[in-house]
Scaffold this motif. Structure first.
Motif, PDB file in Angstrom:
ATOM      1  N   ILE A 158      51.564 -66.859  30.788  1.00 28.52           N
ATOM      2  CA  ILE A 158      52.493 -66.138  29.913  1.00 28.52           C
ATOM      3  C   ILE A 158      52.718 -66.942  28.640  1.00 28.52           C
ATOM      4  N   ARG A 159      52.948 -68.229  28.778  1.00 26.70           N
ATOM      5  CA  ARG A 159      53.212 -69.093  27.612  1.00 26.70           C
ATOM      6  C   ARG A 159      51.997 -69.209  26.698  1.00 26.70           C
ATOM      7  N   GLU A 160      50.803 -69.155  27.271  1.00 26.71           N
ATOM      8  CA  GLU A 160      49.580 -69.185  26.460  1.00 26.71           C
ATOM      9  C   GLU A 160      49.391 -67.873  25.700  1.00 26.71           C
ATOM     10  N   THR A 161      49.666 -66.762  26.365  1.00 29.36           N
ATOM     11  CA  THR A 161      49.412 -65.442  25.795  1.00 29.36           C
ATOM     12  C   THR A 161      50.498 -65.008  24.821  1.00 29.36           C
ATOM     13  N   VAL A 162      51.748 -65.314  25.143  1.00 26.15           N
ATOM     14  CA  VAL A 162      52.896 -64.948  24.295  1.00 26.15           C
ATOM     15  C   VAL A 162      53.719 -66.217  24.063  1.00 26.15           C
ATOM     16  N   PRO A 163      53.288 -67.048  23.098  1.00 24.84           N
ATOM     17  CA  PRO A 163      53.907 -68.362  22.909  1.00 24.84           C
ATOM     18  C   PRO A 163      55.427 -68.369  22.726  1.00 24.84           C
ATOM     19  N   GLY A 164      56.007 -67.358  22.144  1.00 25.13           N
ATOM     20  CA  GLY A 164      57.447 -67.350  21.911  1.00 25.13           C
ATOM     21  C   GLY A 164      58.290 -66.897  23.092  1.00 25.13           C
ATOM     22  N   ALA A 165      57.647 -66.436  24.157  1.00 26.29           N
ATOM     23  CA  ALA A 165      58.395 -65.922  25.306  1.00 26.29           C
ATOM     24  C   ALA A 165      59.073 -67.067  26.060  1.00 26.29           C
ATOM     25  N   ARG A 166      60.259 -66.782  26.559  1.00 26.67           N
ATOM     26  CA  ARG A 166      60.999 -67.795  27.326  1.00 26.67           C
ATOM     27  C   ARG A 166      61.181 -67.355  28.778  1.00 26.67           C
ATOM     28  N   ILE A 167      60.104 -66.909  29.377  1.00 29.01           N
ATOM     29  CA  ILE A 167      60.134 -66.546  30.793  1.00 29.01           C
ATOM     30  C   ILE A 167      60.168 -67.846  31.585  1.00 29.01           C
ATOM     31  N   ARG A 168      61.199 -67.996  32.421  1.00 25.73           N
ATOM     32  CA  ARG A 168      61.334 -69.235  33.188  1.00 25.73           C
ATOM     33  C   ARG A 168      61.126 -69.034  34.683  1.00 25.73           C
ATOM     34  N   ASP A 169      61.106 -67.760  35.109  1.00 25.18           N
ATOM     35  CA  ASP A 169      60.925 -67.491  36.530  1.00 25.18           C
ATOM     36  C   ASP A 169      60.331 -66.096  36.708  1.00 25.18           C
ATOM     37  N   LEU A 170      59.744 -65.885  37.865  1.00 28.42           N
ATOM     38  CA  LEU A 170      59.183 -64.590  38.233  1.00 28.42           C
ATOM     39  C   LEU A 170      59.804 -64.157  39.555  1.00 28.42           C
ATOM     40  N   ARG A 171      60.068 -62.883  39.687  1.00 26.08           N
ATOM     41  CA  ARG A 171      60.545 -62.311  40.954  1.00 26.08           C
ATOM     42  C   ARG A 171      59.615 -61.161  41.292  1.00 26.08           C
ATOM     43  N   PHE A 172      59.252 -61.082  42.557  1.00 21.06           N
ATOM     44  CA  PHE A 172      58.304 -60.071  43.008  1.00 21.06           C
ATOM     45  C   PHE A 172      58.994 -59.084  43.932  1.00 21.06           C
ATOM     46  N   LEU A 173      58.791 -57.802  43.651  1.00 10.40           N
ATOM     47  CA  LEU A 173      59.383 -56.732  44.449  1.00 10.40           C
ATOM     48  C   LEU A 173      58.277 -55.872  45.038  1.00 10.40           C
ATOM     49  N   HIS A 174      58.352 -55.615  46.331  1.00  6.99           N
ATOM     50  CA  HIS A 174      57.376 -54.742  46.982  1.00  6.99           C
ATOM     51  C   HIS A 174      57.599 -53.319  46.485  1.00  6.99           C
TER      52      HIS A 174
END
Length: 83
Positions: A60-76
């Motif tokens: 994510i950081r490589e593709t969208v350098p300005g994004a500040r995604i710090r975690d991922l949550r997965f939902l079935h």
């Protein structure tokens, strides 16, 4: 650019971030307070993605350098297969 815009660009760039095979079984639902919520086709895949969190956040950081995604949550979400 506004920070929120960059975070939400991650949603638009998901196929590029996830790759073709993963993108067919997942989709971004929303970004909320630095957390990207991802719908996943089945529970075993959601479990597998837990081990790939760091790599996905790096991508994510490589593709969208300005994004500040710090975690991922997965939902079935079985409806992923129909998207």
């Amino acid at each position: 650019m506004r920070q929120g815009f960059e975070d939400h660009r991650v949603v638009a760039c998901w196929p590029e971030i996830a790759g073709e095979s993963l993108a067919k079984d997942t989709y971004p639902i929303r970004v909320e307070k630095g957390v990207l919520w991802i719908g996943v086709k089945n529970a075993p895949l959601a479990n597998q993605l837990l081990y790939l969190k760091t790599a996905i956040i790096e991508r994510i950081r490589e593709t969208v350098p300005g994004a500040r995604i710090r975690d991922l949550r997965f939902l079935h979400r079985p409806d992923v297969a129909r998207r």
